[in-house]
Design a protein around this motif. Structure first.
Motif, mmCIF file in Angstrom:
data_model
loop_
_atom_site.group_PDB
_atom_site.id
_atom_site.type_symbol
_atom_site.label_atom_id
_atom_site.label_comp_id
_atom_site.label_asym_id
_atom_site.label_seq_id
_atom_site.Cartn_x
_atom_site.Cartn_y
_atom_site.Cartn_z
ATOM 1 N N ILE A 5 0.874 -1.166 0.000
ATOM 2 C CA ILE A 5 0.000 0.000 0.000
ATOM 3 C C ILE A 5 0.911 1.217 0.000
ATOM 4 O O ILE A 5 1.822 1.321 0.834
ATOM 5 C CB ILE A 5 -0.914 0.026 1.245
ATOM 6 C CG1 ILE A 5 -1.826 -1.211 1.282
ATOM 7 C CG2 ILE A 5 -1.729 1.316 1.288
ATOM 8 C CD1 ILE A 5 -2.926 -1.228 0.241
ATOM 9 N N PRO A 7 1.197 5.712 -0.949
ATOM 10 C CA PRO A 7 0.377 6.926 -1.059
ATOM 11 C C PRO A 7 0.172 7.354 -2.503
ATOM 12 O O PRO A 7 1.115 7.377 -3.303
ATOM 13 C CB PRO A 7 1.182 7.976 -0.276
ATOM 14 C CG PRO A 7 2.586 7.471 -0.299
ATOM 15 C CD PRO A 7 2.511 5.974 -0.334
ATOM 16 N N ARG A 12 -4.618 6.110 -0.409
ATOM 17 C CA ARG A 12 -3.713 4.980 -0.618
ATOM 18 C C ARG A 12 -4.039 4.247 -1.926
ATOM 19 O O ARG A 12 -5.166 4.221 -2.397
ATOM 20 C CB ARG A 12 -3.807 4.018 0.561
ATOM 21 C CG ARG A 12 -5.126 3.311 0.712
ATOM 22 C CD ARG A 12 -5.097 2.282 1.831
ATOM 23 N NE ARG A 12 -6.388 1.611 1.946
ATOM 24 C CZ ARG A 12 -7.374 2.018 2.734
ATOM 25 N NH1 ARG A 12 -7.219 3.094 3.477
ATOM 26 N NH2 ARG A 12 -8.515 1.368 2.765
ATOM 27 N N GLU A 14 -3.259 0.409 -3.877
ATOM 28 C CA GLU A 14 -2.946 -0.990 -3.589
ATOM 29 C C GLU A 14 -2.147 -1.583 -4.743
ATOM 30 O O GLU A 14 -2.503 -1.392 -5.913
ATOM 31 C CB GLU A 14 -4.257 -1.768 -3.427
ATOM 32 C CG GLU A 14 -4.079 -3.268 -3.310
ATOM 33 C CD GLU A 14 -5.391 -4.031 -3.495
ATOM 34 O OE1 GLU A 14 -5.432 -5.208 -3.090
ATOM 35 O OE2 GLU A 14 -6.357 -3.462 -4.044
ATOM 36 N N SER A 71 -7.719 0.457 -3.580
ATOM 37 C CA SER A 71 -7.213 1.801 -3.874
ATOM 38 C C SER A 71 -8.311 2.838 -3.660
ATOM 39 O O SER A 71 -9.444 2.665 -4.108
ATOM 40 C CB SER A 71 -6.709 1.882 -5.317
ATOM 41 O OG SER A 71 -5.529 1.125 -5.485
ATOM 42 N N TRP A 91 7.155 5.891 -6.020
ATOM 43 C CA TRP A 91 7.288 4.956 -4.898
ATOM 44 C C TRP A 91 8.354 3.903 -5.184
ATOM 45 O O TRP A 91 9.213 3.618 -4.331
ATOM 46 C CB TRP A 91 5.932 4.304 -4.609
ATOM 47 C CG TRP A 91 5.949 3.401 -3.429
ATOM 48 C CD1 TRP A 91 5.840 3.744 -2.107
ATOM 49 C CD2 TRP A 91 6.096 1.969 -3.458
ATOM 50 N NE1 TRP A 91 5.919 2.619 -1.318
ATOM 51 C CE2 TRP A 91 6.075 1.519 -2.112
ATOM 52 C CE3 TRP A 91 6.244 1.034 -4.484
ATOM 53 C CZ2 TRP A 91 6.196 0.172 -1.772
ATOM 54 C CZ3 TRP A 91 6.373 -0.313 -4.153
ATOM 55 C CH2 TRP A 91 6.345 -0.735 -2.804
#
Length: 213
Positions: A5, A7, A12, A14, A71, A91
């Motif tokens: 998970i 940001p 959030r 997934e 999500s 990420w």
């Protein structure tokens, strides 16, 4: 295949992430088809793309766009989904900041998002676009297209018309300094229902050529 998970712009997101085996491992981001037509990160083609990049040692992420699965957020006609994809790439890059190269692969709607991401992120050096919806969305932003890649289309695609994809390929091929490969899979519909083996043979052949293995 750990669940992650991370940001996103609307809360959030997934995903499933397989880290690279070494610090400078290349990165691959896989984008799924249209959320309002049942597209998720668990689609068969998305999973196969994920697996082929994992096998090649990539740090590989597939994830659900906003409003899909776990999500958060709601469908945003591609604008928010592009921001989701950018957040997903951010990420992965935090985990692999020295990735030697970055790839994006997308299916249908995800191919449209992925090719927009190319324009924002110069570190993306290769793309795989499967059934990009050239008859439904404007691809005029690819001016010029910054990276070489492959576009794969089903010969019997009933959703994305093969002539519209051919027109897109022809336009991109007029550019210098990039090479656009184009494969048409005989008999395949929009979902490559009975031709997944042929689809992945095309993907793997292209990756073998680009990655030298």
């Amino acid at each position: 295949m750990p669940e992650v998970i991370f940001p996103g712009p609307e809360g959030r997101l997934e995903g499933r992430f397989h880290p690279g085996l070494r610090p400078r491992a290349p990165v691959a981001l896989i984008l799924h088809s249209h959320p309002q037509a049942g597209g998720t990160m668990n689609n068969k083609i998305v999973q196969l793309l994920y697996q082929t990049f994992v096998r090649r040692g990539f740090a590989t992420l597939r994830f659900n766009f906003r409003g899909v699965g776990k999500s958060q957020g709601v469908f945003d006609n591609g604008i928010g989904e592009l921001s989701d994809a950018a957040s997903a790439l951010d990420w992965v890059q935090q985990i692999h900041p020295e990735a030697e190269q970055t790839w994006v692969a997308g299916v249908s709607f995800g191919a449209w998002i992925g090719m927009q991401l190319l324009m924002r992120r110069p570190e993306i050096k290769g793309f795989i676009s499967i059934a990009p919806p050239a008859n439904m969305y404007d691809f005029g932003f690819l001016a010029p297209c910054p990276s070489s890649g492959i576009i794969i289309q089903g010969e019997a695609d009933e959703v994305v018309t093969p002539p519209s994809v051919q027109k897109l390929v022809d336009k991109l091929r007029t550019q210098r300094h990039i090479t656009i490969h184009h494969d048409t899979i005989p008999g395949a519909n929009h979902f490559f229902a009975n031709e997944l083996d042929l689809l992945m043979k095309s993907v793997d052949g292209y990756l073998d050529m680009r990655l030298g293995r």
